[in-house]
Every structure is written in C-alpha cells, then in structure tokens.
Design an enzyme around this catalytic site. Structure first.
Site, PDB file in Angstrom:
ATOM      1  N   GLY B  85      -4.947  46.125  20.284  1.00  0.00           N
ATOM      2  CA  GLY B  85      -3.709  45.659  20.569  1.00  0.00           C
ATOM      3  C   GLY B  85      -3.783  44.027  20.474  1.00  0.00           C
ATOM      4  N   SER B 117     -10.897  47.670  17.482  1.00  0.00           N
ATOM      5  CA  SER B 117     -10.002  46.675  17.233  1.00  0.00           C
ATOM      6  C   SER B 117     -10.343  45.411  18.341  1.00  0.00           C
ATOM      7  CB  SER B 117      -8.627  46.937  17.001  1.00  0.00           C
ATOM      8  OG  SER B 117      -8.012  45.847  16.525  1.00  0.00           O
ATOM      9  N   ALA B 118      -9.128  45.294  19.303  1.00  0.00           N
ATOM     10  CA  ALA B 118      -9.373  44.169  20.234  1.00  0.00           C
ATOM     11  C   ALA B 118     -10.468  44.524  21.212  1.00  0.00           C
ATOM     12  CB  ALA B 118      -8.230  44.124  20.899  1.00  0.00           C
ATOM     13  N   HIS B 154     -10.482  44.635  11.171  1.00  0.00           N
ATOM     14  CA  HIS B 154      -9.358  44.637  10.054  1.00  0.00           C
ATOM     15  C   HIS B 154      -9.859  43.622   9.138  1.00  0.00           C
ATOM     16  CE1 HIS B 154      -6.605  46.772  12.640  1.00  0.00           C
ATOM     17  NE2 HIS B 154      -7.302  46.062  13.892  1.00  0.00           N
ATOM     18  N   GLU B 196     -11.343  47.975   7.561  1.00  0.00           N
ATOM     19  CA  GLU B 196     -10.389  48.981   8.291  1.00  0.00           C
ATOM     20  C   GLU B 196     -11.185  50.313   7.969  1.00  0.00           C
ATOM     21  OE1 GLU B 196      -6.372  48.602   7.716  1.00  0.00           O
ATOM     22  OE2 GLU B 196      -6.247  47.159   8.982  1.00  0.00           O
TER      23      GLU B 196
END
Lengths: 241, 241
Positions: B85, B117-118, B154, B196
């Site tokens: 997020g 991700s985060a 990403h 990704e």
C-alpha cells in the site's frame, strides 16, 4: 502574487515555445531570473542544460549557488525560478539555507515566481503530492504555501506500461489516481493533476490553466477533467473547515 | 533471520502460485500469520482482499488491527506478514504504535517475516527507495533495518508509457533508474531493483532471487542485471566505510 507553475515534460519544441511565451508575459523586462537548482545535484550543469534546451526564454539565469548568502540573493532578486528534479532534495536545501520564509515573503509581496515540476510542488502547502523518491529526509513536509491547494505535476491517467524487451506490458503499481485518492484518505486539500506541458497561472484574482488538460481531485467528490484555457479558482478553493 | 520479500504485482495466476509456494516453504506449519495492514486505509477490507486473491496461501491472516496492544501481538506472533500500500502511511503507523523495535527484535530472533511491496520497503534500513507518494510525514525515514541494503519494489527499466485516448505515449518524468541514481548521489547503500512478481529470500547465510529478474545498483558501479535463481549476497554487501 504572480506565479507560473509548470508541470514538467517541456521536451518538445511546441511545449518549450509555449513555456517561453508564458515566461516572457510573466517576467516582462527583468534583467535576470534568480534560478534555484537545488533539486538536481550538479547546479552548474543544470543551468547549462536549461539554456541549451531553451527553457530560459532568453533571460539570464542567475544561479543562487554562486551566492555566499542565498537568503540575501532571494531578498534582492527581481524574479525567482525554481527548477525541477528531486523534490525532497530541493526542500531539504531550502530549509538548509533558510530560504522558505524569505521566498514566501518575496513572492507574496509580488515578485514573480516560476516553478517547474519540483519547483511547482514546493509552491504548494506541502510536498505531499510529489512523484519523487524520498532520497533525503527534509526537516518538514511543509513547503512555500503560495497557493492553497496541492499540485501533482507530470500527471497522467490510467495504468502505466513499461518496456519488456520490445513489448509494452502493463505495470501493476498504484496508478496516479490511486495515489491521489490515498492522499485524500489522510488530507483535505484539493489536488490539481497537471498533465505534462501544462502551465498554471496564479494571480491574486484567478487561477488559469494553459497548454494541457488537468484533473481536479477534491475529497468526497468525483474527479473533474478540465481543458485549457480554463479558470479553476472555484474548484481549488480550500475546503470549509 | 528468515525473510521473504516480494516486489508486488502478484496479479497473475502464475505469480500468486509462486508466492504461495514460497510462503508455504517459508512459514511451514504455523497456525496463523500476524498480518500488518497499515499501508492501506481499510484494514478489514485489506484482509478480505488478500484472501480473495489467494495471497494468504491458505494461512489464517490475523489482523493486528484487532488487538488492543499491537506491540504485544507482535511479541507473541509466530510469523509476521506486512502488506503493501502506501509506505509512508505504514511507517507512520509502525512508529505510532511503537512497533519498529519489537518487530526488529522478533525477526532478528528468527520469527519468519514476509513483506510485499511497502512491507518489503520497511524491511530495509530506510524507506528511501519506495515509489509511494508522501501522503503523511512519518517521524523518521528509518525503518526496520533487517537487511543491509535497499530494495526498490515494482522495479522496471526505461521510460514509462501512458494512455492518451487509445494511444500509448512516452512520459517524461524521471525513469526508475534516474531515481535510483539520484538516491546514490546522496546515499551509499546498494539498491536492488526487484521486478514485479520477484521474491527475495534472505537468511543468515544468503540472499537468493526467485521468480523475476532484478537489477543491482551500487554507487560508483554500472548497474548489474541478474536472473533468477541467483545468489546476490556478494553484490548487496554494505559499502566499506
């Protein structure tokens, strides 16, 4: 107040010509622009690149990095031009050299200001709608607060595509609209998504969009697409609190 | 230490299946994963979405937001999963709830950690190589410091293309490589650009790349492209100081 705020992406002949035309109307016959290149690492190279690409519009770019007392350089400048690059580095240096308050006072007193990309981000109340990587921690996210709304430069809609060999494939990172929606999960101010090549003119009386479309994001409202030339003042008023 | 760090973009069947396979090898027979959903605004919806998309790999996702004492929930967790997020919002909440030190201690003591991700960004020494918008100011850019290098999730190469009507047109914002080069103008640590679908496994003995390519960026060196499966430990050692 008299601000010209460019999105960035001034990389085509037409866009550079548009920007130069607006700059000449904005700055008139001043003899130099105090240029603030802190968003990039190599300040002299930056000035050279701006001239080479014609983004000086014929004006002399007077690099602030040549002054021993940058705050005094701002206090005596007939016009201010803040260039693009990394917004976090720019804000870090504006604080480091004690320039936030003096730029704010001068521009509020009528000195014409031009920002491009990161230079447009810092004209807003905070840096929170930058696209840049947080490569250095500034003492605060608060910036010049010259306009009562946020701008997202280099704006675009929809999903990004990236190169995989010869093909363009979709990329699944958050879209720009996702990011601005997340901004509004935590903050109230309107955000103007300004497409590349776009220029916003801000005076005491109006906010006018030129040269490219934009999308207005307001918390609790559907996004609104606007085309140049358009007055945006009614859409960008601060939310009633 | 035992970390699984995913890039994000787990949106195809193959990628979800790869992630689930790695998760089962990583977490073994624990009865639940303590899930930290702070990077998104709606925590319950987030847990539901992860299950719907199959990213729980069959494990029970135990949302930390249901605990009155989140630090104690971490102290008693058999396994930790930090979702993606907005990295700034995640870091803000990790500090707000006093979780930085307790997560660090638990993971260093051997509790298996999964970040996506985060959640991968915060496993690094700082949040400085996130792609996210700074929608809230955390008290510090320092994060969990579980690995001695930075990760850019990403990741992709080259110029982005964006939709303009039916066409894809080039976008002139900084490329990802530009941004990481700027990081190295101000910082020393190696940065791993993780495409990704990519998954990095970090143990006390090795750092192994799975499922997607990556690019290693080291200050003062040419970038290095690596393909899975590969051991990256020698490339990601902290710079000699």
């Amino acid at each position: 107040m008299n601000l010209l705020l460019g999105s960035g992406g001034f990389r085509t002949e037409e866009r550079v010509a548009n920007l130069a035309r607006h700059m000449r109307a904005h700055f008139g016959d001043v003899d130099r622009l105090l240029f603030i290149p802190y968003a990039l690492a190599d300040h002299d190279a930056y000035v050279g690149m701006m001239v080479q690409r014609g983004i000086h519009a014929g004006y002399r770019l007077d690099g602030i990095h040549h002054y021993d007392d940058p705050a005094r350089a701002v206090a005596e400048a007939p016009a201010i031009f803040v260039g693009g690059g990394n917004t976090f580095r720019l804000v870090h240096d504006l604080y480091r050299f004690g320039l936030i308050e003096v730029i704010r006072q001068r521009v509020r007193a009528g000195v014409p200001y031009l920002g491009i990309s990161a230079g447009t981000n810092v004209a807003c109340p905070t840096l929170m709608t930058t696209n840049d990587m947080p490569i250095v921690a500034p003492p605060s996210f608060e910036t010049l607060d010259l306009v009562p709304f946020q701008i997202n430069p280099h704006y675009f809609n929809g999903q990004v595509h990236v190169q995989e060999g010869e093909r363009l494939v979709p990329h699944f990172g958050e879209t720009r609209d996702d990011r601005i929606r997340e901004y509004h999960e935590m903050n109230d101010r309107p955000v103007l998504g300004l497409w590349e090549g776009g220029i916003l003119h801000v005076s005491d009386d109006d906010v006018t969009l030129h040269c490219a479309p934009a999308r207005v994001f307001r918390r609790g409202h559907q996004p609104l697409d606007v085309e140049p030339v358009a007055s945006l003042r009614e859409w960008l008023a601060p939310p009633a609190s």
